[in-house]
Every structure is written in structure tokens, then in C-alpha cells.
Design a protein around this motif. Structure first.
Motif, short mmCIF file in Angstrom:
data_model
loop_
_atom_site.label_atom_id
_atom_site.label_comp_id
_atom_site.label_asym_id
_atom_site.label_seq_id
_atom_site.Cartn_x
_atom_site.Cartn_y
_atom_site.Cartn_z
N GLU A 1 -6.84 -3.92 -8.37
CA GLU A 1 -5.77 -4.23 -9.10
C GLU A 1 -5.42 -5.73 -9.13
N LEU B 1 0.62 -1.45 -0.21
CA LEU B 1 -0.12 0.16 0.14
C LEU B 1 0.84 1.22 0.08
N SER C 1 0.18 4.13 -6.86
CA SER C 1 0.32 4.98 -5.51
C SER C 1 0.54 6.39 -5.56
N ASP D 1 2.96 3.28 -11.13
CA ASP D 1 2.10 2.54 -9.93
C ASP D 1 1.00 3.55 -9.56
N ARG E 1 -6.01 -1.08 -4.92
CA ARG E 1 -4.94 -2.00 -4.80
C ARG E 1 -5.84 -3.77 -4.89
N ALA F 1 -1.11 3.98 -1.85
CA ALA F 1 -1.93 3.27 -3.10
C ALA F 1 -3.11 3.02 -2.29
#
Lengths: 617, 836
Positions: free
Chosen positions: A513, A484, A498, A496, A510, A505
Motif C-alpha cells: 500500500e 499495522l 486492517s 482500511d 501495508r 493490517a
């Protein structure tokens, strides 16, 4: 009418058209001259599905509900479009009394559901008999953008968690059935959380009668992921660092509209070329896009129909600065080429491109102005100090003790909302406080802000934002297992998701994802066990009736499409932030994922609006 | 194969052919003898009702009590009515297959075909006072009506139980009795035709007096004894005592013929034979004992010997004859049938039929026949299909359809729809004609009634399985049939569990759509079987549908359960509002506390309408925290926090909210203290209602440091906060000396950064600098930067080898365009940057 809603797979124009048609049919069934009176909370949502044209075509005037406003004599019908709120009925009744005249008829349309409580209240107020018709406009999900639908229910999370009123969840279930009616059966369903489960259970129950849904092939949507806001309370409290997120946090985006004081945009009142060359998105009193106009403020439309905004909205603000600078340079370069050396043909080309260029220029300067306003705000030390504190919590630094930063803020009697936000954020990161810490905070808050703060705290406790620690430390574990927080994060040209919070993130994004990976959900299941609420999955297979002809092979159409882009409907039950939306859009933009998202939420929220809804009594 | 394709049953009444078709052989019960019975039959192959004919001498068998027996056309008894209502004058069937019985005292009883009484009413008015001598049940566009004639010779019409009776005008010169009468319908109006002596009197409602028509006959006679109106109410037949028959239009303006039967005996019945191909009639059939006479408009005749007793039933396309041994139908021969089967027919259909026959015999002649009809083959095929629809004998139907099938092979692009449709309907018709079902319908009747009506008749006769098959075959919805089956089960099966089991078994088939357990449950409730109703409701997955019935049954508890289960908050609210009206409040509370959603919704409703009700709820729930908050909100609303604090605190304590309770106590103490403080300061400072923190702040502002410190220790205010308070107040007053002194009084629990900050807030960089020196090294860069002391910041960053901060400073310098410092930074950065 709404070109920005267009998309290939799940075209939300269809949803808009269906909703608009529902209203049109109701209006056309009422004969005579009519006026529509709108509940303040309905003005924005109405604009999401209708253009003023459908009202002007019918000679209907729209006005906001003000009890003492009288309508002209010749108006034969007054049509109210309201949310089913009991409090509103007092105003409505007053308006009815002020406008009651012989031969005039009154109609109410509740959105999205008729409410017996409201009708009973009107009964108590002794005006119920003046109404011809109590109708409903079954608008549950309203299209915000080509990939986002929202219920525009800002209090959904609050109602469910604090008051135990699950209306929003039930309506979401109804909305899901409606979406499936338009876009077909969704074969695969994943979900996490109590509220998510509630929504799905009822959506399934409601669909029992929709035989046609189960008889046909699968629809445009391949997968449904239902996520409960309750599993991730950190994200909505954190400061968003995307362009759109920041605009929303500082100025509030209401139904795709940003309203700012006109003074920040002097150029457009003086520059007639830019104003007239616009496609109707500039502000002004006679703005054709707005249903009810407001003269001394500037309204900017923020949706993917504006190409520049589409490009900027999901970027980290640090990247936005650079992009804007580059854009300005580009435009300048194009405008300032030495014309004398050009051939006539080249000049003609330039002139042809001029309106487009002007458009670009206007948009760029508009966004430069907005970015400038944001820049001012985020350069404040307090913003950065808060952000630093937030980020400390996100990496679980010293999470189990009262935070010195928060203590200082309390001691300095800083804005209560922000202090509570930081405390709740710490609580979310720590997956609950030790009782000692919680009591310490309570005592401090009460001593500084007065005893009344206990009532607010009580709300936050019921909502699960402040709670005692349980054994599992879900956030700390998931931070590691799901990455995270990312150490080497980049904000410009990120790799990414984040980047939306600089290095954090959002858990929800997540999860989505990870679920995209092969066997993703199965692996996730054990990992997210510690999050509150059940983890569930479901399948809606084609119903094969006895004697049906689909006997051969389970569902060939559902398996053969492996190579096509998957369409995943992600439903945030209890609201989602623009940062989360940005993260999902980022995922969709990655070619490898081969996925497209449609995002449904009860309301797009941010750290302020989320806390405000929970704190109000 | 029927002999000669049944052409033997044909007979000619010039110029047309008629035929008598055997429908079925009725199997009457042994003790049933038509001879002594009076029989009325419903059209469309409907049921028939029989009662002993009181005018005939009868050998007594069994009970002598009068009894109406109801049969279907195959002679199965479907029901009987033990008659105990008084003298029955007349019976008749309505168009919905109800038996209507008219009594002498003008009472009317209505029964279904099982002999169950459905309703009873009285004709009313004058008719109810005076006795009735005759009555007729008649069909009209507005439904089935009843006409009665009183002893005084007046006639009344009553359309149904809801409408008032209508009196027809008096008969002119009513001193002599009429001999016969009939009701004629014209559009929505009905009138009466009476035969008296040699004249016909027309009595129409609204006219003051009847119209008399006389001298219709040429030949001598005494009086008209029979009068008969055709099925379509267009034609009239009159019969005199001398055996004369008059045929004409019903308005008597047109006379078709006058025919002398040459018979002196009284005919049993006269009925018009409706045509098969249109809605007209060309001939009548007159029944005498053992003898049927057919006479047409051209005064041609034909006669058929018959059983001694028979009853004629007029149909829309013929006349049915019911006798002891047979059930037949006289109808005009359809043209297409005639074309095919007539001897020496030259029609293409006839050739096609032959061709097919030869084809089956594998004879080359097939081709010859085919060539004879080849030019008209489409017509031939269509005629075969049509003829099949008219046939009653399945074998003939088959051969005709096979012919059509054979023929259509020679037609390119033939549309098979009609062929398929007729096939489907024939199959249904044959099923209906089976003796078990006993609904001998013709194709024309079938089309006229339309399949839905036929299905409902089947369902009413409880032929559920057949009805479902028929519905499936005709592609009509079938779920309602199952629903009726379920109703039947509910009404007749006394075992609740068994019924529920049977019903689920039948209903679980997924191909059945749109079945509602709720409707069945509703029926169960109507039959007083609430237990069963609830069992059935439990089977319904859509819980929201349970609610209305549960409310109706007074099962409030379950209604709340179902509503909450459905998740529909609107429904929950509606239920709560509804049942709250009907229950004691305490019971109401007991119910809803079981259902969290209901309880929450109720709380929410009460939040907006009645806060005290909320308090009651919290009390029953022992929710002390909520009680505390309830008091708290009330206190805030009434500005009376102080007096309520102990109350609030106690509730908090009971709710195990220790901190909250302590804080309440603290606040109460504080409020007291504030009062004394206020008096001490003569009200110059308003302390009242301030928070503990703010009270200290105010005290520090006026220099009451001692008092503030006392509060600090009394209320366990942490050092950190107190220090903050001190430095904030000092900085606020620009009391830099005091501030410095304070900073040196003790080691600061909050570090020295706050000192820097408060100084900077007052724009005092010089003071700030003092404290920056005492900050941790890591933070110095930051604070120098914030203070705008860039050079120091740069130096400091270099000392710390803090490359990151240097970059930040670099961009800042670029912004404020300070070339000197910029150069310095670049230099430092160059020194620190790792060599590539």
C-alpha cells in the motif's frame, strides 16, 4: 476453457493455455492408446490448467498413482505426471513392475523440472530402462484465479529456511522469466528479504539470453514487488477473519476446490431443478469439472467465476453474515411477488430470469450452509479466547513475559500445534524472545508434551519462527509507523485493509500500500530497514543495441502511461494467506490507488498449513 | 570505362559468342615458374597446389627436396608442404578445399590449404600391395573420391577414409596398356572410362567385365590419347594422336561432331566450357603450348594465342586459365550481356543503356532511346541487373546498375528487391575478388555455394574482419565468426591474459548475440590450456554453462562453485552426484563445505539415502546440535530413547544447547523414577515414557499427591501448572468438595477463572457460580454469560457500566428470544447510553 481467469490487462488465460498446450504437445507426440498416471499432489495443479475434455478428446484415462493398480492390456503407453520427489519413485517403480508388458511404453513427465536424483533412484530400483522418455512440464506458476498465480509448492518456505534447499526459489525465478515471456518485460522491481533477493537475482541472470524481452516495449505489468515471507511471520500465523480465509483455515481450499461432507448440503440431491440448472459447479460423481471424481463428498468450486463467491470471499465474516441475509431476502422477495396481479409481459420477464434466479438461489443456499458451518466453529469459546490472545500480542501487550494464556493452554495440554502457533506469534510480535522466556517455553513444552517436542522446536528455530531477541524491535516500531494495528477499525464496509484481521493490517499488504504512493518505496526503505534481509530495487530498461532505432528519448511508452491503471505483480516468496490476497484486492478496489494487482505466491497458506509444513520432520 | 565495354574480348564460335575475361593478374613469387611445375587448382576460384614436374628437366634452385607449394589465385603463397612421404603420384582438391595427395604405395595424405596435415589413410586391399601408376581425384555426389590404377592395370575407387575401397572390373584383354582414363559420376555411382588403342572401355563397379565401345571415329587414327569429361559429367571429348577430336555424350550413344584439328602435337589439356545460363556445355577448349583452341558441337572453331604454359580449371560456368602472367576465364557470353553490349543490338536493354548514357550527357537523345525501349522497359531493367551480376569489372557493373536504376524510375510499382539483392551481392563479390582475399567467384558460383559456405571459407582463411562485414552486409548471423576468431586466438596466442582480454574486448559489444564463452573455453581445454579455459569461463555470465567443461577438466571445486552460483539446485545435485563418484569422501567433504548450497543439497540427498553420511558431515562441521538431533531421530526410530539419552544430552551440551541438555538429563532421571513408580504400582499404571507432566497427572489421578508434589519441586514445575493439574484432576473426578478445599488452601496463582472453567466443563453451574464470585469484577460478566446465567450477567454488566457487554447480551437474548431479560437489557442500555 477457463473463463474465470480472464482479465483485461494481464490475462491469465494465456498462462493456462500455454501450459495446457505444453502438455498437449507432449501427449500428441506419443502414439497409441495411453493412460496418464498422476501423483496425488499433481491432481489439483493439473486441474488448474487443463479440463478433462482434452483427455477425453484423446481417449486418455486419468488415474491416481497406486502401485498395485493394473492397466488394461490394450493400453500401449503409460504416462506418469509427477512431482520430482524421490519418495514417490518407489511407488512408481512398483507400478511399472506391475504393468510391464511387451510393447508397452513408459514415459515420465516431471513437474516442473526433471530431477537427476529421481532418475538415479529409478536406476537403483532397476526400472530406469523401461522408460522411453524423461520429460518435464515446465509449469512453475499455475493460474488460480484471474489475479492469482501459485506455484503450489506448500513446502517452499520450509525447504529454504530449514533445509537450505533453494529449489523453490530457483523455480520461482524461472517462473518469473516465463511470466515475462508471456506478458512482457517488467520495468520496475522492488523487493525485500533474502529469499526475494535470491529470486530476483536469478530471474535476472536467467533472462540474460532473453534478448527479445529487452528489445521490446514494456509489457503488461508495470511493477514487480517481491516480498519475503521471512519479513512477516506474524501474518501467516494469525487467524484470518475473511470469509475465504476462514473457509481455508477450517476446511482447506485445495486448488480452488472445497470438499465438504455431502450431508451438509442435502438440498441438492433432492432438488433436481437446482442440480440440473447448475453450470457444472455442483458436486456429484459425474461432475465434468473434476479430473478424478470422489462420490460421497461434495466439491464446491471457489473462484471469481462464481459471482456470489466473488462478492463474499474477501469480506470480513461479520459482513458476510449480513450480506447473505440480505441476499436471501432479495431472492425471496423476487420469488414471492404476487403473480396474479402481473401482466403477461411481467410474468414472461420473470420466467426468463428464472434460471438465473435459481442459480442465485442455489449459490446463496450453498454459501449459507458454509457460513453456518463456520459460524458454529467461530462461536466456540476456544476460538474467541485464542483470537483474544492473538490480538493482545498484536498490540504488543505484555509481550516480553511468558503469556499466561499460553501457560494455561500448556498446562491443559491443548493441541500442540495451536500452542506453538501462539508462541511463534508472540515471538513474531515481540521480534524475538529474551533467552529466559524462550528457555522457559522450551522447558514447559518438553515437560508437558515430552522431549520429542524439542525436535519440532528446533525446526521452528531454524525457520526463524522462534528466535532470540535482537536489538531492533521491528514489529513494535512498524506497528506505529505503518499503522499495522488500527484503533477505530470497522469490519463492515471497511475503509482500511486492517479489516481482514479485524484490526490488524498484514505488514506485507501495508508495504504494498505504501509503495503505491509517490516516492513510496523511497520512504519505506528507511522504515523497513530493521526487517531481516536486504531492501532492493532494480530497473529493467529497454536494451538499445548499437545501431538500434530507439535512440530518441529513454522509453516514451513507459512514461506516457501515467494515467492508465498500473499493474503491479506482487510475489510472495514463501506463501501468502487469503487475508493478504483480500487486502490487496481491497487496495485495488480503491479508485484512488488506480492500481491492479497480480499476486504470485509459492502457495496459498494459512496458520495451520504453514505450521504443519514447518513441523513435519 | 573499359574500351567498348570489353566487347573486344568476345569471339564467335558459330552460332554463339564466347568471351575471355581477365580475372586478376597473379603475382607469383620470383622463384616460381609454371613451366616446370605441375599444378592442380580447386574449382570456385579456390587455391592451387604446385609441385615440380618430375618429368621435366629443371634448373635446380635452392633445395632439391620436393615441396608442394599452395597458392591462392593471386599468387600469394598460403602454405607449403615439405614432401618426405615417398613418390607422389597425383594431387587433387576436394570439394571442401582439402588437398589430396596420392602416393605410389596407395597412401593418401590430406592437407588443408595452409599445408597442415589433416588426415592420412591407405586405399587398402590389393591396391596397397601393388604399386600405383596413376591416380585421379574426382568429385561425386557423395563427396570427393580417389581412384587409383595399379601396375597390374586394375582400378580402385575409394570415396573417403571411412569407406572401403571398391575394385572396378578388370580391363578385358589387358595385355596392352591404356593411354588415358577418366572417372565419371552418375548419381551416386562412379565409373571409369578408359581409352585404349581405338576403343573406349567402360568399367563399372558391380559388373564383371568392362564394356568396350569401338569405332567412334570415322577418320583414321592409331589411338585415343586424351579423354575429357564435362563438369556436369554429361559430355565426353576424345582426342587422338592424329589430332582428331570427337565430341559426344558421355554414354557415347550420341556423337555431336568429329573435328580435325590438323595438329600433330599433343594437347596439354582439354576441358568442356560449361554454359553460363544453364547446366550444359556446347564447346571444349583445348590447350596447346602458346595456343588455345575452342571447338563447339557444330564443329566450328576459334583460336586464341596464349602463354606457352597454362593450366585449365573447369568451373561450373566456364574454364579458368592460369598462366604465368594472367588469370583469365573463358565463358559463354551471357545473353543479357550480349543484348546490351553487342554492336548494333536492337534489344530494349541496349537502348536503355544508351538512353542512360545520353541522359548523363544531358542529351535530348536520351528521350529518343527511351522511347525505343519504353514498351519493354521492365525487361530492359531486369536484363541490366542480370548483366551486372555477370560482369567482373566494377565500372561496367556500376554503369549497368545505374542504367537499371534509371530505368526502374519509369516503371510504376517496381519491386526493388532484386535490384537491392544484386547490389548487395555485387559488393560482396567485388570484395571477394580483391587480391587480398583472392576468391574470384562468379555470381553463379556464389549462388551455388551459398553465402554460408563462402563465409566459412573466409573464416578458414582467417579473413575474420571481411567475413563479419560480409555477414553483416548479407544480414547473416555473425557471432559464430567471432567465435572462430576466438578459437584462432586461443590456438595461436600463448599469453592467457592477453587472449582473454582481446576476446572480452571483442565480445562485449551488446549487438552480438548468442556468443558462448564456453565453446571457446572448450577449445582451449582441447588445446591443453586449462588455465585459459578457466579464465574464459569466468567471463561467461551464465554460470550453469560452466559446469560440464569444469567437470571434464576435473576442476571439481570450481564446478561446485559455478553450480551453486547459478542457483540451479538441480544442477548442484547433478554435480554432487557426479563428483562424489570420482573423489575421496574426505576431499569431497572439504570441497562442499565451502559452498553452503552444495552442503545443504548434499545433506538433503543424504537424508533420504544414507543417514550415516549425514552424521559424517555433522562431525566434520562440528555441528553438535545436529548430531544430538541425529541421535534423537535414530533413537525414536529404534524405540530406544532411554539408552541414547546421555548421548543426545552430551551432544546438546557440546552444542551449547543448555536447556535441551538439561531436559535430556531430566528425562533420563524421570525414566528411572518411572520404573520405580511402575514397580510400586505393580505395573497397574504404565508410567514409562510419559512426559513429566503426564506422570504427575497419573500420580494425581491415583491420589499420590505427595509423589506428584515431589516431582513438582524436583523438576521445577511452576505453581500455575501444578494448580491446573490439581483442579483438572479434581474436576475430572467430580470431587467438588476437594476442589473447594483446594481453592481455599492458598491464594490461587492462576486466579479463579480456571475453577469456573473446569466446573463448566463438567456442566456444574452451581459449583461454577461459587468461583465466579471470586473472579475479578471485569470478568464476571463473561463467565456468567458462559455459564448461561444471563440475568446475573446482565446485572453485573450494568454494575460495571459495561455497555459493550450489554450489547452483546442483547443480541444473544434476541437469539434465544427471552422477552423478559431483553426488556431488562433495553432498560439498562437506555440508562447507560449517552444522551444524544
Amino acid at each position: 476453457m477457463f473463463p474465470y481467469l480472464r482479465s483485461q490487462r494481464v490475462n491469465l488465460q494465456l498462462l493456462q493455455e500455454t501450459s495446457a498446450r505444453e502438455l498437449e504437445q507432449h501427449l500428441d507426440s506419443i502414439e497409441g492408446i495411453k493412460v496418464i498416471v498422476l501423483d496425488e499432489a499433481m491432481i489439483g495443479p493439473l486441474g488448474l490448467v487443463t479440463k478433462p475434455k482434452i483427455f477425453t478428446d484423446r481417449g486418455i484415462k486419468l488415474i491416481a498413482l497406486k502401485p498395485d493398480l493394473r492397466s488394461p492390456k490394450e493400453v500401449q503407453n503409460i504416462v506418469y505426471i509427477v512431482r520430482p520427489q524421490v519418495k514417490l519413485m518407489d511407488q512408481l517403480a512398483a507400478h511399472v513392475r506391475n504393468n510391464n508388458q511387451a510393447g508397452r511404453q513408459f514415459h515420465i513427465f516431471f513437474v516442473p523440472r526433471r530431477s537427476c536424483l529421481c532418475i538415479k533412484h529409478l536406476e537403483n530400483l532397476d526400472v530406469v530402462n523401461t522408460f522411453m522418455h524423461f520429460g518435464e512440464l515446465t509449469w512453475n506458476f499455475l493460474p488460480l484465479d484471474s489475479d492469482v498465480v501459485s506455484m503450489e509448492m506448500p513446502n517452499a518456505y520450509r525447504d529454504v529456511s530449514i533445509e537450505g534447499d533453494t529449489t523453490a526459489l530457483y523455480q520461482a525465478a524461472v517462473g518469473l522469466v516465463q511470466l515475462q515471456r508471456l506478458y512482457g518485460r517488467i520495468p520496475k522491481i522492488y523487493g525485500k528479504g533474502v529469499m526475494a533477493q535470491f529470486v530476483w537475482d536469478h530471474a535476472k541472470q536467467l533472462a540474460i539470453d532473453e534478448k527479445s524481452l529487452y528489445n521490446g516495449d514494456k509489457g503488461a505489468i508495470d511493477q514487480l514487488i517481491l516480498l519475503d515471507r521471512g519479513i512477516d511471520l506474524l501474518t501467516p500465523l494469525a487467524t484470518q477473519l475473511t470469509y475465504e480465509g476462514l473457509i481455508d483455515e477450517f476446511y482447506g481450499i485445495r486448488q480452488n476446490q472445497l470438499t465438504l461432507p455431502g450431508e451438509h448440503f442435502p438440498a441438492y440431491y433432492t432438488n433436481p431443478v437446482a442440480a440440473s440448472g447448475s453450470s457444472g459447479s455442483t458436486a456429484g460423481a459425474e461432475d465434468p469439472e473434476r479430473l478424478i471424481s470422489d462420490s460421497d463428498r461434495k466439491t464446491i468450486f471457489l473462484h471469481s467465476g462464481e459471482p456470489l463467491y466473488g462478492e463474499l470471499r474477501n469480506k470480513n465474516f461479520n459482513e458476510v453474515r449480513m450480506l447473505l441475509a440480505r441476499k436471501v431476502k432479495d431472492i425471496q422477495a423476487q420469488m414471492n411477488v404476487n403473480r396474479q396481479e402481473q401482466t403477461v409481459q411481467e410474468i414472461k420477464n420473470f420466467v426468463d430470469r428464472l434460471p438465473q434466479l435459481m442459480e442465485q438461489k442455489k449459490a446463496t443456499s450453498e454459501h449459507t450452509a458454509i457460513a453456518g458451518l463456520i459460524d458454529e466453529r467461530i462461536n466456540l469459546y476456544s476460538f474467541n479466547d485464542d483470537l483474544a490472545a492473538e490480538q493482545e500480542f498484536m498490540i504488543c501487550a505484555d509481550i516480553d513475559r511468558p503469556s499466561a494464556y499460553i501457560e494455561d493452554q500448556i498446562a491443559r495440554r491443548s493441541d500442540l500445534r495451536n500452542v506453538l502457533r501462539l508462541i511463534c506469534l508472540q515471538c513474531a510480535a515481540a521480534s524475538g524472545f529474551k533467552e529466559r522466556v524462550l528457555n522457559y517455553y522450551k522447558r514447559e513444552l518438553a515437560q508437558v508434551y515430552g522431549l520429542e517436542v524439542l525436535l519440532t522446536i528446533s525446526h521452528l528455530e531454524k525457520a526463524g519462527l522462534l528466535r532470540a531477541q535482537t536489538e531492533s524491535r521491528a514489529y513494535a516500531v512498524l506497528r506505529k509507523t505503518l499503522h499495522l494495528t488500527v484503533d477505530d477499525s470497522v469490519e463492515v464496509n471497511p475503509k482500511d485493509i486492517s479489516y481482514v484481521h479485524s484490526f490488524y493490517a498484514p505488514l506485507t499488504a501495508r508495504l504494498v500500500e505504501h509503495s503505491l504512493k509517490p516516492l513510496g518505496w523511497q520512504t519505506l526503505k528507511s522504515q523497513i530497514n530493521n526487517l531481516p534481509g536486504p531492501t532492493f530495487e532494480d530497473f529493467q530498461v529497454q536494451l538499445i543495441g548499437i545501431g538500434g532505432r530507439h535512440a530518441g528519448g529513454a522509453t516514451p511508452s513507459e512514461t506516457s502511461l501515467l494515467h492508465a491503471r498500473r499493474v503491479v505483480l506482487v510475489v510472495f516468496v514463501g506463501g501468502c494467506t487469503f487475508a493478504e490476497i483480500a487486502a490487496l484486492r481491497f487496495l485495488a478496489a480503491q479508485e484512488d490507488n488506480n492500481v491492479e494487482f497480480v499476486i504470485a505466491t509459492t502457495k496459498v497458506i494459512n496458520k495451520h498449513s504453514f505450521l504443519d509444513s514447518l513441523m513435519s520432520s | 570505362m573499359p574500351i567498348m565495354n570489353n566487347t573486344g574480348e568476345w569471339f564467335k564460335v558459330r552460332p554463339d559468342y564466347y568471351r575471355k575475361v581477365e580475372l586478376a593478374t597473379p603475382d607469383w613469387p620470383i622463384d616460381f615458374d609454371l613451366e616446370y611445375m605441375q599444378v592442380v587448382a580447386a574449382p570456385y576460384g579456390g587455391p592451387l597446389a604446385a609441385i615440380r614436374d618430375a618429368t621435366k628437366l629443371v634448373p635446380v634452385k635452392g633445395t632439391s627436396r620436393p615441396m608442394i607449394r599452395i597458392f591462392d589465385t593471386s599468387g600469394n603463397e598460403t602454405g607449403h608442404i615439405l614432401w618426405n612421404h615417398g613418390k607422389l603420384i597425383s594431387m587433387g582438391w576436394s570439394d571442401t578445399e582439402e588437398l589430396i595427395c596420392v602416393l605410389e604405395n596407395a597412401k593418401v595424405f590430406v592437407y588443408d590449404l595452409f599445408g597442415n596435415e589433416k588426415e592420412s589413410y591407405s586405399i587398402g586391399g590389393e591396391a596397397s600391395v601393388i604399386k600405383i601408376v596413376e591416380a585421379k581425384v574426382f568429385q561425386s555426389a557423395a563427396g570427393t573420391g580417389v581412384a587409383v590404377m595399379t601396375t597390374s592395370g586394375r582400378i580402385f575407387l575409394k570415396q573417403n577414409s571411412n569407406k572401403t575401397e571398391r575394385k572396378l572390373p578388370d580391363i578385358p584383354n589387358s595385355n596392352s596398356n591404356c593411354s588415358c582414363w577418366e572417372i565419371v559420376t552418375e548419381g551416386r555411382n562412379s565409373y571409369c572410362l578408359l581409352g585404349r588403342e581405338r576403343e573406349v572401355i567402360k568399367l563399372q563397379h558391380g559388373q564383371t567385365v568392362g564394356t568396350v565401345t569401338a569405332n567412334l571415329f570415322e577418320k583414321p587414327h592409331d589411338r585415343i590419347i586424351k579423354i575429357s569429361v564435362s563438369y556436369n559429367h554429361q559430355h565426353l571429348a576424345l582426342y587422338t594422336n592424329t589430332g582428331l577430336l570427337w565430341l559426344g555424350s558421355v554414354d557415347m550413344r550420341q556423337k555431336y561432331c568429329e573435328f580435325d584439328t590438323g595438329r600433330k602435337d599433343i594437347p596439354l589439356q582439354i576441358e568442356w566450357i560449361m554454359n553460363t545460363h544453364n547446366t550444359d556445355a556446347d564447346a571444349v577448349v583445348i590447350s596447346y603450348p602458346s595456343y588455345l583452341l575452342i571447338v563447339n558441337r557444330n564443329a566450328d572453331r576459334s583460336e586464341i594465342p596464349s602463354d606457352p604454359v597454362m593450366f585449365l580449371v573447369a568451373e561450373m560456368d566456364g574454364v579458368r586459365i592460369i598462366s604465368q602472367t594472367s588469370h583469365e576465364m573463358i565463358q559463354r557470353l551471357p545473353k543479357c550481356v550480349q543484348n546490351i553490349f553487342a554492336v548494333n543490338s536492337q534489344e530494349p536493354a541496349s537502348y536503355l543503356f544508351e538512353a542512360q548514357k545520353k541522359f548523363e550527357e544531358k542529351s535530348y537523345k536520351s528521350d529518343e532511346y527511351l522511347s525505343m525501349c519504353h514498351s519493354n522497359i521492365e525487361l530492359a531493367v531486369n536484363e541490366c541487373i542480370e548483366a551486372a551480376a555477370y560482369e567482373f569489372c566494377p565500372v561496367t557493373q556500376k554503369s549497368l546498375m545505374r542504367t537499371a536504376y534509371f530505368g526502374k524510375g519509369f516503371i510504376p510499382s517496381h519491386n526493388p528487391e532484386e535490384y537491392m539483392r544484386i547490389l548487395r551481392i555485387l559488393r560482396v563479390l567485388n570484395t571477394l575478388r580483391h587480391e587480398k582475399i583472392a576468391m574470384p567467384l562468379t555470381y553463379k558460383q556464389f549462388s551455388h555455394l551459398n553465402p554460408e559456405v563462402i563465409l566459412s571459407r573466409l573464416v578458414f582463411r582467417k579473413h575474420y574482419a571481411v567475413a563479419i562485414q560480409v555477414a553483416k552486409h548479407l544480414k547473416l548471423p555473425e557471432s559464430w565468426i567471432l567465435e572462430h576468431w576466438a578459437y584462432h586466438k586461443v590456438m595461436n596466442d600463448q599469453n592467457d591474459n592477453e587472449v582473454a582480454r582481446k576476446i572480452t574486448e571483442k565480445f562485449k559489444n551488446p549487438s552480438i548475440e548468442g556468443i558462448s564463452y564456453c565453446n571457446i573455453a572448450e577449445k582451449a581445454h582441447q588445446n591443453g590450456r586449462d588455465e585459459l579455459a578457466i579464465k574464459l569461463l569466468e567471463l561467461e555470465p551464465r554460470t550453469s554453462l560452466h559446469v560440464p567443461l569444469l567437470l571434464k577438466m576435473g576442476k571439481f571445486d570450481r564446478a561446485v562453485a559455478s553450480a551453486t552460483q547459478s542457483g540451479d539446485t538441480e544442477l548442484v545435485t547433478a554435480v554432487l552426484l557426479e563428483i562424489k563418484k570420482k573423489m575421496m569422501l574426505s576431499n569431497f567433504h572439504m570441497i562442499i563445505r565451502e559452498y553452503p548450497l552444495a552442503l545443504n543439497m548434499y545433506k538433503k540427498i543424504m537424508m533420504e539415502s544414507s543417514r550415516t553420511a549425514l552424521f559424517d558431515i555433522y562431525n566434520t562441521e562440528d555441528d553438535h546440535k545436529s548430531i544430538a538431533e541425529y541421535h534423537f531421530y535414530n533413537a525414536l526410530d529404534s524405540e530406544g530413547l532411554e539408552s541414547n539419552l546421555s548421548n543426545i544430552g552430551n551432544s546438546y551440551a557440546q552444542g551449547r544447547c543448555t536447556v535441551e541438555a538439561e531436559l535430556c538429563a531430566d528425562t533420563a532421571r524421570m525414566l528411572k523414577l518411572q520404573k520405580t513408580l511402575s514397580t510400586r504400582h505393580n505395573g497397574a499404571i504404565r508410567f514409562n515414557g510419559l512426559s513429566i507432566h503426564d506422570t504427575m497427572l497419573e500420580l494425581l489421578k491415583v491420589g499420590e499427591q505427595k509423589e506428584a508434589e515431589k516431582i513438582k519441586s524436583d523438576y521445577k514445575v511452576p505453581d500455575r501448572r501444578f494448580w491446573w493439574l490439581r483442579i483438572l484432576t479434581l474436576a475430572d473426578k467430580y470431587n467438588w468438595v476437594e476442589l473447594e478445599k483446594f481453592s481455599k488452601s492458598k491464594k490461587s496463582p492462576i486466579g479463579y477463572e480456571p475453577f469456573v472453567e473446569v466446573c463448566l466443563q463438567q456442566d456444574n453451574v452451581r459449583e461454577a457460580q461459587k468461583y465466579i464470585l471470586r473472579c475479578p469484577d471485569k470478568r464476571k460478566v463473561y463467565w456468567y454469560m458462559r455459564a448461561g446465567l444471563y440475568e446475573e450477567s446482565i446485572d453485573c454488566a450494568f454494575e460495571q457500566r459495561d455497555l459493550h457487554s450489554l450489547y452483546e447480551l442483547q443480541s444473544k437474548m434476541q437469539l434465544i428470544r427471552d422477552p423478559v431479560l431483553l426488556e431488562k437489557i433495553c432498560h439498562y442500555i437506555g440508562m447507560l447510553e449517552p444522551r444524544r
